[in-house]
Design a protein around this motif. Structure first.
Motif, PDB file in Angstrom:
ATOM      1  N   HIS A  30      17.112  62.634 -58.576  1.00 21.09           N
ATOM      2  CA  HIS A  30      17.785  62.819 -59.563  1.00 21.09           C
ATOM      3  C   HIS A  30      16.759  63.220 -60.769  1.00 21.09           C
ATOM      4  N   PHE A  31      16.959  64.163 -61.305  1.00 18.61           N
ATOM      5  CA  PHE A  31      16.323  64.635 -62.433  1.00 18.61           C
ATOM      6  C   PHE A  31      16.807  65.420 -63.613  1.00 18.61           C
ATOM      7  N   ALA A  32      16.083  65.163 -64.649  1.00 19.33           N
ATOM      8  CA  ALA A  32      16.513  65.940 -66.036  1.00 19.33           C
ATOM      9  C   ALA A  32      15.260  66.827 -66.280  1.00 19.33           C
ATOM     10  N   ALA A  33      15.734  68.027 -66.672  1.00 14.58           N
ATOM     11  CA  ALA A  33      14.740  69.145 -67.103  1.00 14.58           C
ATOM     12  C   ALA A  33      15.236  69.651 -68.445  1.00 14.58           C
ATOM     13  N   GLU A  34      14.142  69.874 -69.292  1.00 11.51           N
ATOM     14  CA  GLU A  34      14.323  70.706 -70.399  1.00 11.51           C
ATOM     15  C   GLU A  34      13.399  72.017 -70.269  1.00 11.51           C
ATOM     16  N   VAL A  35      14.261  73.156 -70.515  1.00 15.55           N
ATOM     17  CA  VAL A  35      13.485  74.558 -70.518  1.00 15.55           C
ATOM     18  C   VAL A  35      13.727  75.224 -71.628  1.00 15.55           C
ATOM     19  N   ILE A  36      12.668  75.423 -72.309  1.00 14.29           N
ATOM     20  CA  ILE A  36      13.008  76.427 -73.363  1.00 14.29           C
ATOM     21  C   ILE A  36      11.921  77.676 -73.330  1.00 14.29           C
ATOM     22  N   ASP A  37      13.122  78.679 -73.321  1.00  6.96           N
ATOM     23  CA  ASP A  37      12.281  80.032 -73.069  1.00  6.96           C
ATOM     24  C   ASP A  37      12.941  81.271 -73.853  1.00  6.96           C
ATOM     25  N   GLU A  38      12.068  82.084 -74.188  1.00  4.90           N
ATOM     26  CA  GLU A  38      12.611  83.237 -74.921  1.00  4.90           C
ATOM     27  C   GLU A  38      13.580  83.990 -74.032  1.00  4.90           C
ATOM     28  N   SER A  39      13.443  84.301 -72.901  1.00  3.28           N
ATOM     29  CA  SER A  39      14.271  84.819 -72.202  1.00  3.28           C
ATOM     30  C   SER A  39      15.893  84.437 -72.425  1.00  3.28           C
ATOM     31  N   GLN A  49      21.596  78.147 -67.841  1.00  5.03           N
ATOM     32  CA  GLN A  49      21.475  77.122 -66.635  1.00  5.03           C
ATOM     33  C   GLN A  49      21.605  77.838 -65.247  1.00  5.03           C
ATOM     34  N   ARG A  50      22.328  78.996 -65.256  1.00  4.91           N
ATOM     35  CA  ARG A  50      22.294  79.634 -63.821  1.00  4.91           C
ATOM     36  C   ARG A  50      20.983  80.244 -63.574  1.00  4.91           C
ATOM     37  N   ALA A  51      20.367  80.773 -64.378  1.00  4.97           N
ATOM     38  CA  ALA A  51      18.771  81.247 -64.212  1.00  4.97           C
ATOM     39  C   ALA A  51      18.089  80.263 -63.826  1.00  4.97           C
ATOM     40  N   ASP A  61      20.137  73.612 -52.213  1.00  5.06           N
ATOM     41  CA  ASP A  61      20.922  74.141 -51.078  1.00  5.06           C
ATOM     42  C   ASP A  61      20.534  73.158 -49.842  1.00  5.06           C
ATOM     43  N   SER A  62      19.191  72.902 -49.813  1.00  2.90           N
ATOM     44  CA  SER A  62      18.708  71.935 -48.682  1.00  2.90           C
ATOM     45  C   SER A  62      19.010  70.625 -48.933  1.00  2.90           C
ATOM     46  N   GLY A  63      19.347  70.094 -50.167  1.00  6.52           N
ATOM     47  CA  GLY A  63      19.656  68.854 -50.469  1.00  6.52           C
ATOM     48  C   GLY A  63      18.465  67.879 -50.795  1.00  6.52           C
ATOM     49  N   GLU A  64      17.302  68.603 -50.697  1.00  8.06           N
ATOM     50  CA  GLU A  64      16.127  67.973 -51.022  1.00  8.06           C
ATOM     51  C   GLU A  64      16.208  67.506 -52.588  1.00  8.06           C
ATOM     52  N   LEU A  65      17.042  68.269 -53.410  1.00 10.42           N
ATOM     53  CA  LEU A  65      16.899  68.155 -54.811  1.00 10.42           C
ATOM     54  C   LEU A  65      18.490  67.903 -54.962  1.00 10.42           C
ATOM     55  N   HIS A  66      19.012  66.456 -55.337  1.00  9.73           N
ATOM     56  CA  HIS A  66      20.260  66.285 -55.480  1.00  9.73           C
ATOM     57  C   HIS A  66      20.956  66.602 -56.703  1.00  9.73           C
ATOM     58  N   ALA A  67      20.260  66.220 -57.886  1.00 13.16           N
ATOM     59  CA  ALA A  67      20.918  66.540 -59.045  1.00 13.16           C
ATOM     60  C   ALA A  67      19.615  66.852 -60.057  1.00 13.16           C
ATOM     61  N   LEU A  68      19.944  67.877 -60.980  1.00 13.34           N
ATOM     62  CA  LEU A  68      19.265  68.103 -61.956  1.00 13.34           C
ATOM     63  C   LEU A  68      19.821  68.438 -63.091  1.00 13.34           C
ATOM     64  N   ALA A  69      19.790  67.592 -64.238  1.00 15.91           N
ATOM     65  CA  ALA A  69      20.427  67.675 -65.531  1.00 15.91           C
ATOM     66  C   ALA A  69      19.809  68.649 -66.180  1.00 15.91           C
ATOM     67  N   LEU A  70      20.307  69.758 -67.005  1.00 13.75           N
ATOM     68  CA  LEU A  70      19.428  70.588 -67.719  1.00 13.75           C
ATOM     69  C   LEU A  70      20.026  70.822 -68.845  1.00 13.75           C
TER      70      LEU A  70
END
Length: 76
Positions: A30-39, A49-51, A61-70
């Motif tokens: 379980h992770f949280a990420a902040e992504v700030i990008d000009e695009s 968030q889809r990007a 898809d593999s389940g290796e990463l269960h959750a990412l709050a964006l």
């Protein structure tokens, strides 16, 4: 093998090389990420968030990463 925050940042950075990226979380799933990008300018939150999800799709898809709050946005 559990994923870590550094690996998530690396995956996101491949698609967003100039982004400011902060990934937090240490339980391996379980992770949280902040992504700030000009695009992201002119895109709504869902498009942004889809990007980011596309950049980490294989791990989700593999389940290796269960959750990412964006949190995503264009720079101020």
């Amino acid at each position: 093998m559990p994923i870590d925050a550094t690996e998530i940042e690396t995956l996101i950075r491949q698609s967003f090389p100039e982004a400011k990226i902060i990934v937090q979380g240490d339980d391996g799933q379980h992770f949280a990420a902040e992504v700030i990008d000009e695009s992201f300018r002119g895109k709504n939150r869902v498009q942004q968030q889809r990007a980011v999800n596309a950049a980490i799709r294989e791990k989700l898809d593999s389940g290796e990463l269960h959750a990412l709050a964006l949190t995503t946005k264009a720079p101020d």
